[in-house]
Design an enzyme around this catalytic site. Structure first.
Site, PDB file in Angstrom:
ATOM      1  N   SER A 171      -1.522  18.068  66.575  1.00 40.76           N
ATOM      2  CA  SER A 171      -1.109  18.946  65.258  1.00 40.76           C
ATOM      3  C   SER A 171      -0.499  19.897  66.823  1.00 40.76           C
ATOM      4  CB  SER A 171      -2.252  19.741  64.970  1.00 40.76           C
ATOM      5  OG  SER A 171      -2.368  20.631  63.374  1.00 40.76           O
ATOM      6  N   LYS A 223      -1.988  41.191  49.961  1.00 42.83           N
ATOM      7  CA  LYS A 223      -2.732  41.372  50.905  1.00 42.83           C
ATOM      8  C   LYS A 223      -3.853  40.803  51.513  1.00 42.83           C
ATOM      9  CE  LYS A 223      -3.239  43.847  54.480  1.00 42.83           C
ATOM     10  NZ  LYS A 223      -2.463  43.781  55.933  1.00 42.83           N
TER      11      LYS A 223
END
Length: 333
Positions: A171, A223
């Site tokens: 990763s 948001k």
């Protein structure tokens, strides 16, 4: 009310256990680091010649196994002859700067890496190289992106970078490893996991069942996409997945730049492979260990190990341990 009392008691126990674990970890870390801190200041660059270390290991074996005075004299003459001596003005050997990166979820070692890279850039010549012994299973996106950018600084200056993975570069760890000019992995090292993951619990139904209201106010349509305590919507989930896909696409663009031979549709699936199979998929360039590479390079290069040490106050170190234990990773490689 009984639920809140039970929950409060559970939370207190959990926090107590976490603090106890953190305290023990802090004591062990302090004891392990005692006497090994930087000298003459709170920050220091440690420089060590690895050639001498390997040479001394061989000599210790020969001295121990030598029989009689005659063997010891012969060994002393050979050691004297093998000791490199350079006259004044004689050209130095090319250097292999050796750096170590042990990654955690926040890639906290990047703070030392950036100093070590700056030190190399300050001193390296065109024929010098860098070897990074990398170990990481990944972590947060911004942190590992910064770590990869530090290694890219070396390549951008024309310094050859070799990265060795003895155990794992997955990763975010592979995001860093891919920057190498030459990438080496041990046969059973874990390589790949080219994907992005995010997870979080949602307690909205539990709170609703006990008549507990939770309010979240935002300015800006996106948001907050998903929340832990509020009611999540299909639109919020869709936006959240879009954000994950955007990070994954950036990951693949990064790999396309540094490892153009990769078959991205084949390998960018979140899977991982062991070193030998990773070589077949062009995820790495060679199969081997950092130990073999150092012994080979030590025959023709000066091996210089760099390590930047920063002394953190006790309170700061304890807060970092607590943060690492309590942090909820929202998005990570």
């Amino acid at each position: 009310m009984e639920f809140l009392n039970d929950y409060g008691l559970f939370l207190a126990k959990a926090v107590t256990i976490v603090i106890a674990i953190a305290a023990v970890a802090m004591v062990l870390a302090t004891l392990a680091g005692r006497g090994r801190g930087p000298r003459g200041g709170r920050e220091a660059l440690e420089v060590r010649r690895l050639n001498e270390r390997y040479r001394d290991m061989g000599r210790r074996i020969e001295r121990t196994l030598a029989r009689g005075r005659r063997d010891r004299r012969r060994l002393a003459r050979r050691e004297k002859h093998d000791t490199p001596r350079r006259g004044r003005g004689e050209a130095r050997l090319p250097r292999l700067y050796v750096l170590d990166f042990e990654g955690d979820l926040r890639a906290s070692a990047v703070e030392s890496l950036r100093e070590e890279v700056s030190a190399v850039l300050r001193n390296a010549r065109s024929d010098d190289e860098v070897l990074v012994r990398l170990e990481s299973g990944g972590g947060t996106v911004p942190s590992y992106g910064l770590a990869a950018s530090q290694l890219a600084r070396l390549r951008d200056k024309g310094i050859r970078v070799t990265i060795c993975v003895d155990r794992v570069a997955a990763s975010g760890g592979y995001l860093m490893a891919a920057v190498a000019d030459h990438l080496v992995a041990a046969p059973f090292a874990v390589i790949g996991s080219i994907g992005v993951v995010a997870q979080l619990p949602n307690l909205h139904r539990l709170l609703k069942r006990h008549d507990i209201d939770y309010e979240l106010h935002t300015a800006g349509e996106h948001k907050r996409t998903l929340t832990v305590f509020g009611e999540n919507t299909d639109a919020g989930r869709e936006k959240f997945r879009e954000e994950l896909d955007a990070v994954h696409d950036l990951f693949k663009q990064h790999l396309a730049r540094y490892r153009p031979a990769l078959d991205l549709p084949r390998v960018a699936t979140g899977e991982f492979w062991l070193g030998s199979r990773a070589r077949e998929l062009d995820l790495v360039d060679a199969v081997g260990t950092s130990d073999d590479l150092l012994l080979e390079r030590g025959e023709r290069m000066d091996l210089v190990h760099l390590r930047w040490r920063r002394h953190e106050p006790l309170g700061r170190r304890l807060s970092l341990v607590l943060e690492s234990v309590l942090a909820r990773i929202r998005t990570s490689y």
